[in-house]
Design a protein around this motif. Structure first.
Motif, PDB file in Angstrom:
ATOM      1  N   SER A  78      49.430  40.768  29.296  1.00  0.00           N
ATOM      2  CA  SER A  78      50.796  41.142  28.934  1.00  0.00           C
ATOM      3  C   SER A  78      51.644  41.239  30.197  1.00  0.00           C
ATOM      4  CB  SER A  78      50.805  42.474  28.180  1.00  0.00           C
ATOM      5  OG  SER A  78      50.310  43.500  29.004  1.00  0.00           O
ATOM      6  N   ALA A  79      52.941  41.295  30.007  1.00  0.00           N
ATOM      7  CA  ALA A  79      53.860  41.342  31.140  1.00  0.00           C
ATOM      8  C   ALA A  79      53.714  42.655  31.898  1.00  0.00           C
ATOM      9  CB  ALA A  79      55.289  41.161  30.656  1.00  0.00           C
ATOM     10  N   ALA A  80      54.061  42.618  33.176  1.00  0.00           N
ATOM     11  CA  ALA A  80      53.967  43.803  34.028  1.00  0.00           C
ATOM     12  C   ALA A  80      54.927  43.650  35.195  1.00  0.00           C
ATOM     13  CB  ALA A  80      52.535  43.967  34.543  1.00  0.00           C
ATOM     14  N   VAL A  81      55.219  44.760  35.853  1.00  0.00           N
ATOM     15  CA  VAL A  81      56.036  44.756  37.062  1.00  0.00           C
ATOM     16  C   VAL A  81      55.129  45.092  38.230  1.00  0.00           C
ATOM     17  CG1 VAL A  81      57.935  45.880  38.284  1.00  0.00           C
ATOM     18  CG2 VAL A  81      58.126  45.440  35.841  1.00  0.00           C
ATOM     19  N   HIS A  82      55.334  44.384  39.329  1.00  0.00           N
ATOM     20  CA  HIS A  82      54.564  44.632  40.551  1.00  0.00           C
ATOM     21  C   HIS A  82      55.539  44.812  41.701  1.00  0.00           C
ATOM     22  CE1 HIS A  82      51.409  44.338  43.540  1.00  0.00           C
ATOM     23  NE2 HIS A  82      52.193  43.514  44.206  1.00  0.00           N
ATOM     24  N   SER A 124      63.622  42.612  28.896  1.00  0.00           N
ATOM     25  CA  SER A 124      64.374  43.874  28.800  1.00  0.00           C
ATOM     26  C   SER A 124      63.459  45.062  29.062  1.00  0.00           C
ATOM     27  CB  SER A 124      65.008  44.016  27.414  1.00  0.00           C
ATOM     28  OG  SER A 124      66.007  43.074  27.221  1.00  0.00           O
ATOM     29  N   HIS A 125      62.269  44.999  28.504  1.00  0.00           N
ATOM     30  CA  HIS A 125      61.302  46.082  28.702  1.00  0.00           C
ATOM     31  C   HIS A 125      60.905  46.202  30.175  1.00  0.00           C
ATOM     32  CE1 HIS A 125      57.957  48.747  27.663  1.00  0.00           C
ATOM     33  NE2 HIS A 125      57.292  48.076  28.590  1.00  0.00           N
ATOM     34  N   GLU A 126      60.571  45.083  30.793  1.00  0.00           N
ATOM     35  CA  GLU A 126      60.162  45.111  32.206  1.00  0.00           C
ATOM     36  C   GLU A 126      61.334  45.493  33.101  1.00  0.00           C
ATOM     37  OE1 GLU A 126      57.042  45.191  32.809  1.00  0.00           O
ATOM     38  OE2 GLU A 126      56.605  44.617  30.744  1.00  0.00           O
ATOM     39  N   TRP A 127      62.530  45.026  32.761  1.00  0.00           N
ATOM     40  CA  TRP A 127      63.716  45.379  33.534  1.00  0.00           C
ATOM     41  C   TRP A 127      63.979  46.887  33.454  1.00  0.00           C
ATOM     42  CZ3 TRP A 127      66.162  44.504  37.543  1.00  0.00           C
ATOM     43  CH2 TRP A 127      67.471  44.914  37.746  1.00  0.00           C
ATOM     44  N   ALA A 128      63.721  47.490  32.314  1.00  0.00           N
ATOM     45  CA  ALA A 128      63.888  48.937  32.170  1.00  0.00           C
ATOM     46  C   ALA A 128      62.966  49.684  33.127  1.00  0.00           C
ATOM     47  CB  ALA A 128      63.629  49.357  30.726  1.00  0.00           C
ATOM     48  N   HIS A 129      61.738  49.193  33.310  1.00  0.00           N
ATOM     49  CA  HIS A 129      60.817  49.807  34.276  1.00  0.00           C
ATOM     50  C   HIS A 129      61.374  49.700  35.696  1.00  0.00           C
ATOM     51  CE1 HIS A 129      57.509  50.777  31.645  1.00  0.00           C
ATOM     52  NE2 HIS A 129      57.443  49.538  31.190  1.00  0.00           N
ATOM     53  N   ILE A 130      61.928  48.556  36.033  1.00  0.00           N
ATOM     54  CA  ILE A 130      62.483  48.362  37.377  1.00  0.00           C
ATOM     55  C   ILE A 130      63.672  49.295  37.582  1.00  0.00           C
ATOM     56  CG2 ILE A 130      63.688  46.726  38.891  1.00  0.00           C
ATOM     57  CD1 ILE A 130      61.895  44.517  37.580  1.00  0.00           C
ATOM     58  N   ARG A 131      64.578  49.330  36.632  1.00  0.00           N
ATOM     59  CA  ARG A 131      65.776  50.175  36.751  1.00  0.00           C
ATOM     60  C   ARG A 131      65.428  51.655  36.854  1.00  0.00           C
ATOM     61  NH1 ARG A 131      69.573  49.411  32.195  1.00  0.00           N
ATOM     62  NH2 ARG A 131      70.899  50.737  33.440  1.00  0.00           N
ATOM     63  N   ALA A 132      64.370  52.064  36.177  1.00  0.00           N
ATOM     64  CA  ALA A 132      63.958  53.469  36.199  1.00  0.00           C
ATOM     65  C   ALA A 132      63.114  53.805  37.428  1.00  0.00           C
ATOM     66  CB  ALA A 132      63.172  53.794  34.934  1.00  0.00           C
ATOM     67  N   HIS A 133      62.842  52.805  38.259  1.00  0.00           N
ATOM     68  CA  HIS A 133      62.020  52.986  39.469  1.00  0.00           C
ATOM     69  C   HIS A 133      60.641  53.540  39.134  1.00  0.00           C
ATOM     70  CE1 HIS A 133      65.591  52.116  41.782  1.00  0.00           C
ATOM     71  NE2 HIS A 133      66.235  53.031  41.086  1.00  0.00           N
ATOM     72  N   ASP A 134      60.086  53.091  38.016  1.00  0.00           N
ATOM     73  CA  ASP A 134      58.774  53.582  37.579  1.00  0.00           C
ATOM     74  C   ASP A 134      57.684  53.316  38.596  1.00  0.00           C
ATOM     75  OD1 ASP A 134      59.961  54.420  35.249  1.00  0.00           O
ATOM     76  OD2 ASP A 134      59.146  52.816  34.000  1.00  0.00           O
ATOM     77  N   ILE A 135      57.731  52.182  39.275  1.00  0.00           N
ATOM     78  CA  ILE A 135      56.698  51.852  40.254  1.00  0.00           C
ATOM     79  C   ILE A 135      56.744  52.841  41.420  1.00  0.00           C
ATOM     80  CG2 ILE A 135      55.864  50.086  41.874  1.00  0.00           C
ATOM     81  CD1 ILE A 135      55.427  49.298  38.999  1.00  0.00           C
ATOM     82  N   ALA A 136      57.916  53.115  41.941  1.00  0.00           N
ATOM     83  CA  ALA A 136      58.058  54.050  43.070  1.00  0.00           C
ATOM     84  C   ALA A 136      57.599  55.450  42.675  1.00  0.00           C
ATOM     85  CB  ALA A 136      59.505  54.069  43.556  1.00  0.00           C
ATOM     86  N   ILE A 137      57.938  55.856  41.470  1.00  0.00           N
ATOM     87  CA  ILE A 137      57.526  57.183  40.999  1.00  0.00           C
ATOM     88  C   ILE A 137      56.008  57.255  40.873  1.00  0.00           C
ATOM     89  CG2 ILE A 137      57.616  58.754  39.014  1.00  0.00           C
ATOM     90  CD1 ILE A 137      60.571  57.762  38.682  1.00  0.00           C
ATOM     91  N   ALA A 138      55.394  56.190  40.346  1.00  0.00           N
ATOM     92  CA  ALA A 138      53.938  56.169  40.201  1.00  0.00           C
ATOM     93  C   ALA A 138      53.243  56.230  41.557  1.00  0.00           C
ATOM     94  CB  ALA A 138      53.506  54.900  39.441  1.00  0.00           C
TER      95      ALA A 138
END
Length: 87
Positions: free
Chosen positions: A40-44, A70-84
């Motif tokens: 499935s799609a993911a952000v890295h 849209s789903h993956e872009w929402a993760h980027i906009r929310a800075h989910d990777i940095a928070i994790a």
């Protein structure tokens, strides 16, 4: 996975992403890579995020592209990777 992935060449997918990101002030539009190693799609990445899509992305219609990106872009906009990374 990212190092072995290939640049996604679907123009429609890139146009969909550009339309989504055009509303936000970005220095760079995230690149989109395709990989046979994911299901499935993911952000890295957090500095210059990359959206990874599976090989099945080639079969997605416009509505599915919009939904997934849209789903993956929402993760980027929310800075989910940095928070994790910080947690």
């Amino acid at each position: 996975v990212v190092r072995r992935a290939t640049l996604e060449d679907d123009v429609g997918l890139h146009n969909t992403l550009r339309a989504l990101t055009s509303q936000d002030e970005l220095r760079h539009t995230p690149r989109v890579l395709r990989s046979s190693e994911i299901a499935s799609a993911a952000v890295h990445g957090w500095w210059r995020p990359t959206i990874l899509v599976s090989e099945q992305a080639r079969c997605w219609d416009a509505a599915r592209q919009q939904q997934v990106l849209s789903h993956e872009w929402a993760h980027i906009r929310a800075h989910d990777i940095a928070i994790a990374v910080m947690v």
